[in-house]
Design an enzyme around this catalytic site. Structure first.
Site, PDB file in Angstrom:
ATOM      1  N   LYS A  69      14.621 100.529  17.026  1.00  0.00           N
ATOM      2  CA  LYS A  69      15.215 101.681  17.713  1.00  0.00           C
ATOM      3  C   LYS A  69      16.705 101.428  17.897  1.00  0.00           C
ATOM      4  CE  LYS A  69      14.845 102.543  22.187  1.00  0.00           C
ATOM      5  NZ  LYS A  69      14.298 102.921  23.500  1.00  0.00           N
ATOM      6  N   GLN A 140      15.754 110.731  33.794  1.00  0.00           N
ATOM      7  CA  GLN A 140      14.696 109.736  33.844  1.00  0.00           C
ATOM      8  C   GLN A 140      13.789 109.947  35.052  1.00  0.00           C
ATOM      9  OE1 GLN A 140      11.952 107.240  33.116  1.00  0.00           O
ATOM     10  NE2 GLN A 140      13.539 107.594  31.589  1.00  0.00           N
ATOM     11  N   ASP A 162      19.767 112.117  45.756  1.00  0.00           N
ATOM     12  CA  ASP A 162      20.771 111.847  44.728  1.00  0.00           C
ATOM     13  C   ASP A 162      22.133 112.159  45.325  1.00  0.00           C
ATOM     14  OD1 ASP A 162      20.636 111.791  41.293  1.00  0.00           O
ATOM     15  OD2 ASP A 162      22.535 112.197  42.291  1.00  0.00           O
ATOM     16  N   GLY A 224      16.813 101.598  36.939  1.00  0.00           N
ATOM     17  CA  GLY A 224      18.210 101.828  36.580  1.00  0.00           C
ATOM     18  C   GLY A 224      18.947 100.647  35.970  1.00  0.00           C
ATOM     19  N   ALA A 225      18.666  99.449  36.433  1.00  0.00           N
ATOM     20  CA  ALA A 225      19.389  98.267  35.941  1.00  0.00           C
ATOM     21  C   ALA A 225      18.845  97.848  34.581  1.00  0.00           C
ATOM     22  CB  ALA A 225      19.275  97.120  36.940  1.00  0.00           C
ATOM     23  N   LYS A 230      24.417  95.609  36.298  1.00  0.00           N
ATOM     24  CA  LYS A 230      23.783  96.700  37.039  1.00  0.00           C
ATOM     25  C   LYS A 230      22.860  96.140  38.128  1.00  0.00           C
ATOM     26  CE  LYS A 230      23.861 100.423  33.616  1.00  0.00           C
ATOM     27  NZ  LYS A 230      23.037 101.441  32.925  1.00  0.00           N
ATOM     28  N   SER A 297      12.041  96.812  35.361  1.00  0.00           N
ATOM     29  CA  SER A 297      11.864  97.440  34.054  1.00  0.00           C
ATOM     30  C   SER A 297      13.177  97.486  33.287  1.00  0.00           C
ATOM     31  CB  SER A 297      11.324  98.863  34.249  1.00  0.00           C
ATOM     32  OG  SER A 297      11.275  99.563  33.026  1.00  0.00           O
TER      33      SER A 297
END
Length: 327
Positions: A69, A140, A162, A224-225, A230, A297
């Site tokens: 990918k 996401q 958010d 997110g990281a 991050k 993740s």
């Protein structure tokens, strides 16, 4: 032989959230049984355009599929009316290397990330979890919700926050359309407080969720990281949680724990297990109701190859897509 070209519209018809979850859980199982190979991601930074590319190769022997990918992360793509994350996947035959398919992987990337989060939650969250919180309400987060609502019917309340109020209100409308109770929050602490499951999907480079916000027994999917530098969670959370990673090496250099590792605060000993070890039974999942669990993740190539393989086989069966003589 011909190569099958699959667009996003093709793929949307070929795999459902429930199917994605089953495929991803099996991919982690194969990885845990050493039946899959996955070299580390290769990064190509394009600093002048504030973006980067990542090459993610993988091979899953039981599926008879391998490929790569090519995915990007371009923060300013909204200016071009393009997704910040776009991807293309080439699926090859491991027998003779022929390119079986070239497909859009932007949709698949979002779907498989949500599916991995759902799999981790299945093993790590409390069985009586009823309140789900989203910190970050972008694309996401929408995929995470789309997958979760199909498999976690017990949820009674979804809390969202958010920094972008427009994104939060848009997400709120979509959740309401699915007939779930939803509550917008004024800040992150309010959103996370009293939640049983938290999903973070921000591009933050500093901790935005503090240990003091959390209740005992909470499960966090830290999404997110996914690159060096991050970070979304306060280090104190990681030091007091059962940390489960999707992959040890990848998490240590580009996952939620990467900043703690760089500072020498987090080491390999602080990681409880990989998700593969839990799925294959080498390690136990949640053991106590009051323990804090974190799924780190980063996104794995085996996830991409697994869903691509499923989509390709279904497309061939249903005669979906465009066949071309590429070579």
């Amino acid at each position: 032989m011909k190569t099958l070209i699959l667009s996003r519209k093709d793929i949307e018809k070929l795999i459902s959230p429930k199917e994605a979850i089953k495929v991803i859980e099996k991919a982690f199982y194969y990885y845990g049984k050493s039946q899959a190979m996955m070299p580390e991601k290769i990064y190509l930074n394009i600093e002048e355009y504030n973006g980067d590319f990542r090459a993610m190769p993988g091979y899953i022997k039981p599926l008879g599929s391998c490929g790569v990918k090519w995915v990007c992360s371009y923060k300013k793509n909204l200016n071009f009316k393009l997704p910040s994350v776009m991807a293309v996947l080439i699926l090859n035959s491991p027998k003779n290397a022929y390119p079986l398919s070239i497909m859009d992987a932007t949709y698949l990337t979002n779907l498989r990330t949500g599916a991995a989060s759902a799999v981790a939650t299945k093993y790590l969250a409390r069985a009586d979890a009823e309140v789900l919180a989203f910190v970050g309400c972008g694309v996401q987060a929408e995929f995470q919700f789309w997958v979760f609502k199909e498999v976690f019917k017990r949820l009674k309340l979804i809390k969202i926050y958010d920094i972008n109020s427009t994104a939060m209100l848009s997400f709120e409308k979509k959740i309401k359309m699915s007939k779930f109770n939803v509550e917008t929050s004024k800040n992150i602490e309010e959103c996370v407080k009293d939640s049983n499951i938290v999903i973070t999907t921000t591009p933050s480079r500093k901790p935005i969720i503090k240990f003091s916000y959390l209740k005992n027994g909470i499960h966090i999917n830290a999404i997110g990281a996914d690159a060096r530098g991050k970070q979304e969670l306060e280090i104190k959370i990681l030091k007091n949680a059962k940390i489960v990673v999707d992959d040890y090496k990848q998490a240590m250099h580009s996952g939620e724990i990467n900043t703690g590792v760089k500072k020498g605060i987090i080491t390999r000993k602080d990681i409880y297990a990989s998700l593969s070890e839990i799925i294959t039974g080498l390690k136990k999942a949640r053991e106590k109701e009051d323990e804090i669990t974190v799924f780190d993740s980063t996104g794995l190539a085996i996830q991409d190859i697994a869903v691509a393989s499923f989509v390709y086989r279904k497309a061939k069966k249903l005669k979906v897509g465009l066949q071309i003589q590429l070579i």
